[in-house]
Design a protein around this motif. Structure first.
Motif, PDB file in Angstrom:
ATOM      1  N   UNK A   1      44.441 -35.917  -9.515  1.00 33.20           N
ATOM      2  CA  UNK A   1      43.975 -35.109  -8.516  1.00 33.20           C
ATOM      3  C   UNK A   1      44.155 -35.905  -7.014  1.00 33.20           C
ATOM      4  N   UNK A   2      44.446 -37.485  -7.593  1.00 33.69           N
ATOM      5  CA  UNK A   2      44.294 -38.023  -6.256  1.00 33.69           C
ATOM      6  C   UNK A   2      46.723 -37.580  -5.053  1.00 33.69           C
ATOM      7  N   UNK A   3      47.032 -37.532  -6.634  1.00 31.49           N
ATOM      8  CA  UNK A   3      48.355 -37.353  -5.842  1.00 31.49           C
ATOM      9  C   UNK A   3      48.374 -35.976  -5.553  1.00 31.49           C
ATOM     10  N   UNK A   4      48.460 -34.825  -6.378  1.00 32.88           N
ATOM     11  CA  UNK A   4      48.306 -33.349  -5.738  1.00 32.88           C
ATOM     12  C   UNK A   4      47.798 -33.231  -4.907  1.00 32.88           C
TER      13      UNK A   4
ATOM     14  N   UNK B   1      38.555 -23.836  -6.468  1.00 38.52           N
ATOM     15  CA  UNK B   1      39.417 -24.095  -6.679  1.00 38.52           C
ATOM     16  C   UNK B   1      41.002 -24.512  -6.621  1.00 38.52           C
ATOM     17  N   UNK B   2      41.498 -24.891  -5.655  1.00 41.63           N
ATOM     18  CA  UNK B   2      42.776 -25.331  -5.603  1.00 41.63           C
ATOM     19  C   UNK B   2      42.542 -26.790  -6.110  1.00 41.63           C
ATOM     20  N   UNK B   3      41.635 -26.974  -6.823  1.00 41.47           N
ATOM     21  CA  UNK B   3      42.078 -27.945  -7.612  1.00 41.47           C
ATOM     22  C   UNK B   3      41.584 -28.361  -9.414  1.00 41.47           C
ATOM     23  N   UNK B   4      41.280 -26.550 -10.658  1.00 43.35           N
ATOM     24  CA  UNK B   4      41.422 -27.050 -11.569  1.00 43.35           C
ATOM     25  C   UNK B   4      39.825 -26.679 -11.115  1.00 43.35           C
ATOM     26  N   UNK B   5      38.781 -26.299 -10.568  1.00 41.45           N
ATOM     27  CA  UNK B   5      37.807 -26.131 -10.772  1.00 41.45           C
ATOM     28  C   UNK B   5      36.982 -24.428 -10.622  1.00 41.45           C
TER      29      UNK B   5
END
Ligand code: ZN
Length: 288
Positions: free
Chosen positions: A120-123, A200-204
Protein backbone atom coordinates in the motif's frame (compact mmCIF):
# COMPACT_ATOMS: atom_id res chain seq x y z
CA UNK A 1 -9.31 16.97 59.66
CA UNK A 2 -8.55 13.89 57.62
CA UNK A 3 -7.66 14.42 54.04
CA UNK A 4 -9.57 12.49 51.39
CA UNK A 5 -7.93 9.67 49.51
CA UNK A 6 -5.43 10.95 47.00
CA UNK A 7 -5.51 8.90 43.84
CA UNK A 8 -2.10 8.41 42.31
CA UNK A 9 -2.42 8.13 38.56
CA UNK A 10 -1.04 4.86 37.20
CA UNK A 11 -0.04 6.59 34.03
CA UNK A 12 2.75 9.11 34.31
CA UNK A 13 3.02 11.88 31.81
CA UNK A 14 6.46 13.10 30.92
CA UNK A 15 6.60 16.25 28.88
CA UNK A 16 9.91 16.55 27.12
CA UNK A 17 9.38 19.51 24.89
CA UNK A 18 8.74 23.10 25.83
CA UNK A 19 5.33 24.44 24.95
CA UNK A 20 6.70 27.37 22.96
CA UNK A 21 8.44 24.95 20.60
CA UNK A 22 5.79 22.29 20.42
CA UNK A 23 2.74 24.39 19.80
CA UNK A 24 4.10 26.22 16.77
CA UNK A 25 3.28 23.31 14.44
CA UNK A 26 -0.40 23.67 15.27
CA UNK A 27 -0.38 20.39 17.23
CA UNK A 28 0.24 19.57 20.86
CA UNK A 29 3.85 18.93 21.91
CA UNK A 30 5.00 15.34 21.70
CA UNK A 31 4.60 13.56 25.04
CA UNK A 32 5.72 10.14 26.21
CA UNK A 33 3.02 8.49 28.28
CA UNK A 34 4.45 5.68 30.40
CA UNK A 35 2.44 2.46 30.21
CA UNK A 36 4.88 0.10 31.91
CA UNK A 37 8.53 0.21 32.90
CA UNK A 38 9.84 0.03 29.32
CA UNK A 39 6.79 0.87 27.23
CA UNK A 40 5.48 4.29 26.28
CA UNK A 41 2.65 5.64 24.20
CA UNK A 42 3.77 8.67 22.17
CA UNK A 43 1.00 11.23 21.90
CA UNK A 44 0.81 14.78 20.52
CA UNK A 45 2.78 16.23 17.64
CA UNK A 46 1.48 16.09 14.11
CA UNK A 47 -0.02 12.74 13.18
CA UNK A 48 -1.25 9.72 15.08
CA UNK A 49 -0.35 8.31 18.49
CA UNK A 50 2.51 5.83 18.39
CA UNK A 51 4.70 3.99 20.84
CA UNK A 52 8.24 3.24 22.00
CA UNK A 53 9.63 0.17 23.76
CA UNK A 54 13.07 0.19 25.35
CA UNK A 55 14.55 -3.28 24.86
CA UNK A 56 17.75 -4.69 26.38
CA UNK A 57 19.75 -3.86 23.28
CA UNK A 58 17.71 -1.38 21.29
CA UNK A 59 14.49 0.55 20.91
CA UNK A 60 11.39 -0.34 18.94
CA UNK A 61 9.19 2.51 17.75
CA UNK A 62 5.59 2.17 16.58
CA UNK A 63 4.49 4.55 13.80
CA UNK A 64 6.15 7.78 12.78
CA UNK A 65 3.74 10.75 12.86
CA UNK A 66 3.81 13.18 9.93
CA UNK A 67 6.60 15.73 9.94
CA UNK A 68 10.20 16.48 10.89
CA UNK A 69 9.32 18.69 13.85
CA UNK A 70 7.32 15.89 15.50
CA UNK A 71 10.00 13.28 14.83
CA UNK A 72 12.74 15.59 16.16
CA UNK A 73 10.71 15.69 19.37
CA UNK A 74 10.25 11.90 19.36
CA UNK A 75 14.00 11.33 18.86
CA UNK A 76 14.83 13.79 21.64
CA UNK A 77 12.36 12.05 23.94
CA UNK A 78 13.89 8.63 23.26
CA UNK A 79 17.39 10.07 23.84
CA UNK A 80 16.29 11.20 27.29
CA UNK A 81 15.02 7.71 28.14
CA UNK A 82 17.94 5.65 26.89
CA UNK A 83 21.24 5.72 25.04
CA UNK A 84 20.30 2.52 23.19
CA UNK A 85 19.86 2.91 19.44
CA UNK A 86 16.52 2.74 17.66
CA UNK A 87 16.58 -0.70 16.08
CA UNK A 88 13.11 -1.18 14.62
CA UNK A 89 10.19 0.95 13.51
CA UNK A 90 6.89 -0.86 12.96
CA UNK A 91 4.29 0.84 10.77
CA UNK A 92 0.86 -0.39 11.90
CA UNK A 93 -0.60 0.48 8.46
CA UNK A 94 -0.02 2.75 5.47
CA UNK A 95 -1.89 5.98 6.31
CA UNK A 96 0.20 9.16 6.05
CA UNK A 97 -0.29 10.13 9.70
CA UNK A 98 1.48 6.89 10.70
CA UNK A 99 4.23 6.64 8.05
CA UNK A 100 5.20 10.07 6.71
CA UNK A 101 7.74 10.62 9.48
CA UNK A 102 9.67 7.41 8.58
CA UNK A 103 12.03 9.54 6.48
CA UNK A 104 13.23 11.53 9.51
CA UNK A 105 14.54 8.45 11.37
CA UNK A 106 18.15 7.29 10.96
CA UNK A 107 18.69 5.09 7.89
CA UNK A 108 20.06 2.37 10.16
CA UNK A 109 16.55 1.70 11.51
CA UNK A 110 14.84 -1.42 10.15
CA UNK A 111 11.32 -0.57 9.01
CA UNK A 112 8.81 -3.39 9.50
CA UNK A 113 5.20 -3.79 8.33
CA UNK A 114 2.67 -6.34 7.17
CA UNK A 115 3.28 -7.40 3.56
CA UNK A 116 0.03 -5.72 2.39
CA UNK A 117 1.00 -2.50 4.18
CA UNK A 118 4.29 -2.37 2.27
CA UNK A 119 2.35 -2.84 -0.98
CA UNK A 120 0.00 0.00 0.00
CA UNK A 121 2.98 2.35 0.39
CA UNK A 122 3.23 2.32 -3.42
CA UNK A 123 -0.48 2.48 -4.26
CA UNK A 124 -2.02 5.72 -5.56
CA UNK A 125 -3.72 7.90 -2.94
CA UNK A 126 -7.47 8.34 -2.56
CA UNK A 127 -7.39 11.07 -5.24
CA UNK A 128 -5.53 8.76 -7.63
CA UNK A 129 -2.24 10.67 -7.27
CA UNK A 130 0.92 8.60 -7.61
CA UNK A 131 2.63 7.52 -4.37
CA UNK A 132 5.65 9.60 -3.35
CA UNK A 133 7.15 6.44 -1.83
CA UNK A 134 8.25 5.45 -5.33
CA UNK A 135 10.94 8.16 -5.17
CA UNK A 136 14.39 6.51 -4.86
CA UNK A 137 15.47 8.83 -2.02
CA UNK A 138 12.62 7.47 0.13
CA UNK A 139 13.49 3.81 -0.53
CA UNK A 140 15.50 3.41 2.71
CA UNK A 141 12.40 4.39 4.72
CA UNK A 142 9.93 1.95 3.17
CA UNK A 143 9.42 -1.24 5.24
CA UNK A 144 12.11 -3.70 4.17
CA UNK A 145 11.07 -6.48 6.53
CA UNK A 146 7.52 -7.79 6.19
CA UNK A 147 5.42 -10.61 7.58
CA UNK A 148 2.12 -12.31 6.81
CA UNK A 149 0.57 -13.88 9.92
CA UNK A 150 2.92 -13.37 12.85
CA UNK A 151 6.43 -12.20 13.61
CA UNK A 152 8.30 -12.26 16.92
CA UNK A 153 11.04 -9.77 17.68
CA UNK A 154 13.41 -10.28 20.59
CA UNK A 155 14.87 -7.12 22.03
CA UNK A 156 17.17 -9.02 24.33
CA UNK A 157 15.24 -11.22 26.76
CA UNK A 158 11.86 -9.61 26.10
CA UNK A 159 9.70 -10.43 23.12
CA UNK A 160 7.37 -8.34 21.03
CA UNK A 161 4.74 -10.03 18.88
CA UNK A 162 3.51 -8.61 15.58
CA UNK A 163 0.17 -10.08 14.56
CA UNK A 164 -2.05 -9.89 11.52
CA UNK A 165 -5.70 -10.75 12.12
CA UNK A 166 -7.14 -9.84 8.71
CA UNK A 167 -8.65 -7.06 6.62
CA UNK A 168 -10.46 -4.19 8.35
CA UNK A 169 -9.44 -0.54 8.32
CA UNK A 170 -7.10 -1.37 5.37
CA UNK A 171 -5.74 -4.72 4.16
CA UNK A 172 -2.42 -4.37 5.99
CA UNK A 173 -3.09 -3.40 9.63
CA UNK A 174 -0.96 -5.14 12.21
CA UNK A 175 -1.17 -5.39 15.98
CA UNK A 176 1.99 -4.89 18.03
CA UNK A 177 1.58 -6.90 21.23
CA UNK A 178 3.78 -6.72 24.34
CA UNK A 179 2.93 -9.88 26.33
CA UNK A 180 4.87 -8.72 29.39
CA UNK A 181 2.60 -5.71 29.97
CA UNK A 182 -0.45 -7.23 28.22
CA UNK A 183 -0.56 -4.15 26.00
CA UNK A 184 -1.40 -4.03 22.29
CA UNK A 185 -0.97 -1.21 19.78
CA UNK A 186 -3.71 -1.36 17.14
CA UNK A 187 -2.97 1.60 14.88
CA UNK A 188 -6.30 2.73 13.44
CA UNK A 189 -8.18 -0.52 13.99
CA UNK A 190 -10.29 1.21 16.57
CA UNK A 191 -11.74 4.72 16.73
CA UNK A 192 -13.69 5.51 19.88
CA UNK A 193 -14.65 9.15 19.77
CA UNK A 194 -15.41 9.40 16.08
CA UNK A 195 -16.70 7.10 13.37
CA UNK A 196 -14.46 4.16 12.49
CA UNK A 197 -12.39 4.83 9.39
CA UNK A 198 -12.68 2.09 6.80
CA UNK A 199 -10.51 2.82 3.76
CA UNK A 200 -12.47 1.13 0.97
CA UNK A 201 -9.97 2.47 -1.59
CA UNK A 202 -7.27 0.45 0.19
CA UNK A 203 -9.40 -2.69 0.33
CA UNK A 204 -10.69 -2.01 3.86
CA UNK A 205 -14.03 -3.59 4.78
CA UNK A 206 -16.27 -3.02 7.81
CA UNK A 207 -17.61 -6.60 7.95
CA UNK A 208 -14.07 -7.95 7.90
CA UNK A 209 -13.16 -5.32 10.53
CA UNK A 210 -15.64 -6.95 12.93
CA UNK A 211 -14.19 -10.43 12.27
CA UNK A 212 -10.60 -9.16 12.56
CA UNK A 213 -11.13 -7.46 15.92
CA UNK A 214 -13.04 -10.50 17.23
CA UNK A 215 -10.17 -12.76 16.22
CA UNK A 216 -7.73 -10.41 17.93
CA UNK A 217 -9.63 -10.58 21.23
CA UNK A 218 -9.77 -14.38 20.97
CA UNK A 219 -6.06 -14.70 20.21
CA UNK A 220 -4.10 -12.33 22.42
CA UNK A 221 -4.67 -11.73 26.12
CA UNK A 222 -4.07 -7.99 25.99
CA UNK A 223 -5.75 -5.82 28.60
CA UNK A 224 -4.70 -2.39 27.34
CA UNK A 225 -5.23 -1.31 23.75
CA UNK A 226 -3.44 1.78 22.42
CA UNK A 227 -4.56 3.25 19.12
CA UNK A 228 -3.81 6.08 16.73
CA UNK A 229 -6.54 8.52 17.71
CA UNK A 230 -8.26 7.37 20.90
CA UNK A 231 -7.65 6.99 24.61
CA UNK A 232 -6.21 3.70 25.85
CA UNK A 233 -9.03 1.14 25.83
CA UNK A 234 -9.80 -2.09 27.70
CA UNK A 235 -11.31 -5.33 26.35
CA UNK A 236 -14.88 -4.32 27.20
CA UNK A 237 -14.49 -1.13 25.16
CA UNK A 238 -13.30 -3.13 22.14
CA UNK A 239 -16.22 -5.55 22.55
CA UNK A 240 -18.62 -2.60 22.66
CA UNK A 241 -17.05 -1.13 19.52
CA UNK A 242 -17.56 -4.46 17.71
CA UNK A 243 -21.21 -4.60 18.87
CA UNK A 244 -21.89 -1.02 17.77
CA UNK A 245 -20.40 -1.74 14.33
CA UNK A 246 -22.61 -4.84 13.97
CA UNK A 247 -25.70 -2.83 14.94
CA UNK A 248 -24.83 -0.11 12.43
CA UNK A 249 -24.41 -2.71 9.70
CA UNK A 250 -27.79 -4.28 10.55
CA UNK A 251 -29.49 -0.86 10.44
CA UNK A 252 -28.01 -0.06 7.02
CA UNK A 253 -28.98 -3.53 5.76
CA UNK A 254 -32.59 -3.01 6.87
CA UNK A 255 -32.77 0.41 5.21
CA UNK A 256 -31.38 -0.99 1.95
CA UNK A 257 -34.05 -3.71 2.09
CA UNK A 258 -36.66 -0.92 2.37
CA UNK A 259 -35.30 0.45 -0.90
CA UNK A 260 -33.61 3.55 0.57
CA UNK A 261 -30.81 5.25 -1.38
CA UNK A 262 -27.38 5.94 0.09
CA UNK A 263 -28.21 9.66 0.52
CA UNK A 264 -31.48 8.86 2.30
CA UNK A 265 -29.71 6.44 4.62
CA UNK A 266 -26.87 8.87 5.37
CA UNK A 267 -29.34 11.63 6.23
CA UNK A 268 -30.59 9.52 9.15
CA UNK A 269 -27.16 9.37 10.78
CA UNK A 270 -24.69 11.91 12.10
CA UNK A 271 -22.70 13.70 9.44
CA UNK A 272 -19.36 12.34 10.63
CA UNK A 273 -20.66 8.81 9.98
CA UNK A 274 -21.36 9.52 6.28
CA UNK A 275 -18.19 7.90 4.97
CA UNK A 276 -18.55 4.82 7.14
CA UNK A 277 -22.20 4.45 6.07
CA UNK A 278 -21.09 4.70 2.45
CA UNK A 279 -18.54 1.91 2.96
CA UNK A 280 -21.12 -0.33 4.67
CA UNK A 281 -23.70 0.48 1.96
CA UNK A 282 -21.29 -0.42 -0.85
CA UNK A 283 -20.16 -3.61 0.90
CA UNK A 284 -23.78 -4.79 1.29
CA UNK A 285 -24.64 -3.82 -2.32
CA UNK A 286 -21.67 -5.85 -3.56
CA UNK A 287 -22.91 -8.91 -1.67
CA UNK A 288 -26.54 -8.71 -2.82
ZN1 ZN B 1 -4.40 7.48 11.75
Amino acid sequence: MKKGLILIPTVVFIIFVSHSFGRQSGGQPVEFQRISERLFQIIGGSGANGGAYIGDNGVLVIDSKMNKESIDQVLKGIDKLTDKPIKYLVNTHSDGDHINGNRYFPKTVIFIAHENCRKEFFNPGRSGAESEWKKPELAPFVPSLTFNDKMILYLGSKKVELWYFGVGHTTGDCVVFFPEGKTAFLGDQIFLTRAQLIHSYKGGNSFEHVKTLTKMLETIDAEKFCSGHSEIADRVTIEKHIEQMKQLQEKVKALIAEGKSLKEIQSGFEQNQARLIESIFNEIQRDI
